[in-house]
Structures are given as structure tokens and as C-alpha cells.
Design a protein around this motif. Structure first.
Motif, PDB file in Angstrom:
ATOM      1  N   ALA A  78      -0.785 -12.750   4.649  1.00 26.87           N
ATOM      2  CA  ALA A  78      -0.367 -14.149   4.575  1.00 26.87           C
ATOM      3  C   ALA A  78       0.351 -14.428   3.247  1.00 26.87           C
ATOM      4  O   ALA A  78       1.327 -15.190   3.215  1.00 26.87           O
ATOM      5  N   TRP A  79      -0.144 -13.818   2.167  1.00 25.17           N
ATOM      6  CA  TRP A  79       0.526 -13.987   0.858  1.00 25.17           C
ATOM      7  C   TRP A  79       1.956 -13.469   0.933  1.00 25.17           C
ATOM      8  O   TRP A  79       2.899 -14.128   0.488  1.00 25.17           O
ATOM      9  N   LEU A  80       2.128 -12.280   1.482  1.00 21.35           N
ATOM     10  CA  LEU A  80       3.459 -11.690   1.553  1.00 21.35           C
ATOM     11  C   LEU A  80       4.384 -12.544   2.402  1.00 21.35           C
ATOM     12  O   LEU A  80       5.539 -12.793   2.024  1.00 21.35           O
ATOM     13  N   ALA A  81       3.901 -13.000   3.541  1.00 18.69           N
ATOM     14  CA  ALA A  81       4.731 -13.832   4.412  1.00 18.69           C
ATOM     15  C   ALA A  81       5.141 -15.117   3.696  1.00 18.69           C
ATOM     16  O   ALA A  81       6.327 -15.492   3.692  1.00 18.69           O
ATOM     17  N   ALA A  82       4.186 -15.787   3.066  1.00 22.06           N
ATOM     18  CA  ALA A  82       4.484 -17.054   2.402  1.00 22.06           C
ATOM     19  C   ALA A  82       5.478 -16.868   1.260  1.00 22.06           C
ATOM     20  O   ALA A  82       6.393 -17.674   1.083  1.00 22.06           O
TER      21      ALA A  82
END
Length: 261
Positions: A78-82
Motif C-alpha cells: 500500500a505504501w508503494l502504491a500510494a
């Protein structure tokens, strides 16, 4: 300072992919789509550099290999996507490493994570797959990371082709870390059945491994017949970021998908 404020101040590399066609939807409903394939080594390197590389490519779809698979893997994904201005589409630990990210341009029809038969003593492998609609086009997507062992890798390539054939779509893209070079049996099998996007429309650099000494093409993007390949290769991005981000170079392709009739 909030997370969004911190992201706004993160340095972005200058856009160096302007000679590759941008994403767009044509009047006839066909879609020009940017597809990125990238082995991210479980985000063990410089995460900020990794996100900058992905953002600079301005992709609609990202085919990830070696996504985080263990402790708090969903939080890391989720961090990478955001931080890449994307959302998680499918995969991760549930596909044994392959993962798909997408922009909000994509409408998701369905997803499926596939675990492949495992040879005792070797790593579990899988596919992250999805069917999406972009503009008036409908597209199958598959991310893979094939075996280091030759016989298993060759069998996984057969399964990849079977998976694409069974997705119920006319047009599809597949990509990933093949652990094989263009003259290898597995690579030649896939290139014989699908379009090897680099070979069809070379753009940027060819070699994907390793960032400090690129000397081999073991990462690739393929497309089914009917997909128009507009350009494909390693994008010319700041050397400091691509060296810091992971141990592979990214592969970026622009393809035109006909409208689904």
C-alpha cells in the motif's frame, strides 16, 4: 508534516520518457496504455527512489516482481502504491511475489492470483493476473517471475500461455523477470507465441540486469496479437535513482489496445 505534504516535497526526476507515446484514449475508443514491468527486490533497497522511478514512468499498469511477501506485506504494498500515485490491483504474497498496480484510469473487471506447481526444494512461484478496461479497450494483464531452474521455468512458460488463453480476452500483456535471455528456451517459447515488445519496437535501453553493469535482458514485456506495440525498453531515468531502487532496471512499454467491440 503530513504524509501527503512530505510526498509533495519529494524530488521528482525530470521526465525523460516524453519520446514514448503518452497514455490516452482515442476517439474510436482504443487506448494507448503505458505498461511497466519491474523487479523490486521486496523493497529492500531505497523505497523513495523506487517510488520516484515508477512515478517518472507515468504507467497505467505496473507488473511487479518480488513484491513484499512476509511481515506486513500488505502495508508495504500500500505504501508503494500510494507513493507511486497508483493503487494495488492484485498479487503480492498471495501470488508468491508477482503483483499488479494500476492507475485510476483502469476499471477492474476481475483479478486472480495463481500459484504454480512447485518443485520440491525450489521457490514457490505464481502469477498475478487481472482483466481491466481502459477507455473502450478490454485487456488481460499478467505479472510473472519465472524459475531459476531451466525445466521448471520452461513448464511455467507453458502455464503462462495457458493462463492468457483462458482469460477470455482478445488482447493481453504479460511481463516480468524471466530469469532467461532471448536465446534461451523459455524466452524463445514466449517470443514465438507472443510479441516480444522490445524486439517489435525497441526504445530506450535493452539490458535490464544489473543497474551497475547492464549486460543482459532477462526482463521483458509481451503482448498478444492485435496489440500495437508503440515502443518498449529501459527508460532513460536518473542513474542514481535506478541504481538505488533495486537490482533490476525497469522495462516500460507503450501499447495501443483496440476498442472492445
Amino acid at each position: 508534516m503530513s504524509q501527503l505534504a512530505r510526498r509533495a516535497t519529494d524530488p521528482l526526476p525530470p521526465s525523460r520518457t516524453e519520446h514514448l507515446p503518452p497514455s490516452r484514449t482515442e476517439p474510436d475508443g482504443s487506448a494507448v496504455v503505458r505498461v511497466l514491468s519491474y523487479n523490486i527486490r521486496s523493497m529492500r533497497d531505497d523505497r523513495d527512489a523506487l517510488a520516484r522511478v515508477i512515478r517518472a514512468c507515468e504507467p497505467d499498469l505496473v507488473l511487479i516482481q518480488e513484491a513484499p511477501r512476509f511481515f506486513r506485506w500488505r502495508k508495504k504494498a500500500a505504501w508503494l502504491a500510494a507513493h507511486s500515485d497508483l493503487v494495488v490491483l492484485s498479487g503480492g504474497a498471495t501470488a508468491a511475489g508477482p503483483m499488479l498496480l494500476c492507475s485510476l484510469r483502469a476499471t477492474v473487471e476481475r483479478t486472480e492470483d495463481v500459484l504454480l506447481p512447485r518443485t520440491p526444494g525450489l521457490h514457490q512461484r505464481g502469477f498475478a493476473t487481472a482483466v481491466v478496461r481502459i477507455g473502450g479497450a478490454r485487456l488481460g494483464v499478467l505479472s510473472c517471475h519465472l524459475s531459476l531452474q531451466g525445466d521448471e521455468r520452461r513448464a511455467q512458460a507453458d502455464l503462462l500461455l495457458e493462463q492468457l488463453a483462458g482469460m477470455g480476452v482478445t488482447h493481453a500483456v504479460a511481463g516480468g523477470d524471466l530469469n532467461d535471455r532471448p536465446d534461451g528456451k523459455t524466452f524463445r517459447l514466449l517470443a514465438g507465441k507472443l510479441q516480444d515488445c522490445w524486439a517489435v519496437a525497441p526504445w530506450g535501453g535493452e539490458y535490464t540486469s544489473e543497474p551497475t553493469n547492464p549486460h543482459q535482458r532477462i526482463d521483458a514485456i509481451f503482448a498478444t496479437a492485435g496489440v500495437e506495440v508503440l515502443g518498449c525498453g529501459v527508460p532513460p531515468l536518473p542513474e542514481a535513482d535506478v541504481r538505488a531502487a533495486t537490482d533490476h532496471l525497469p522495462v516500460l512499454a507503450a501499447v495501443r489496445i483496440p476498442a472492445d467491440r
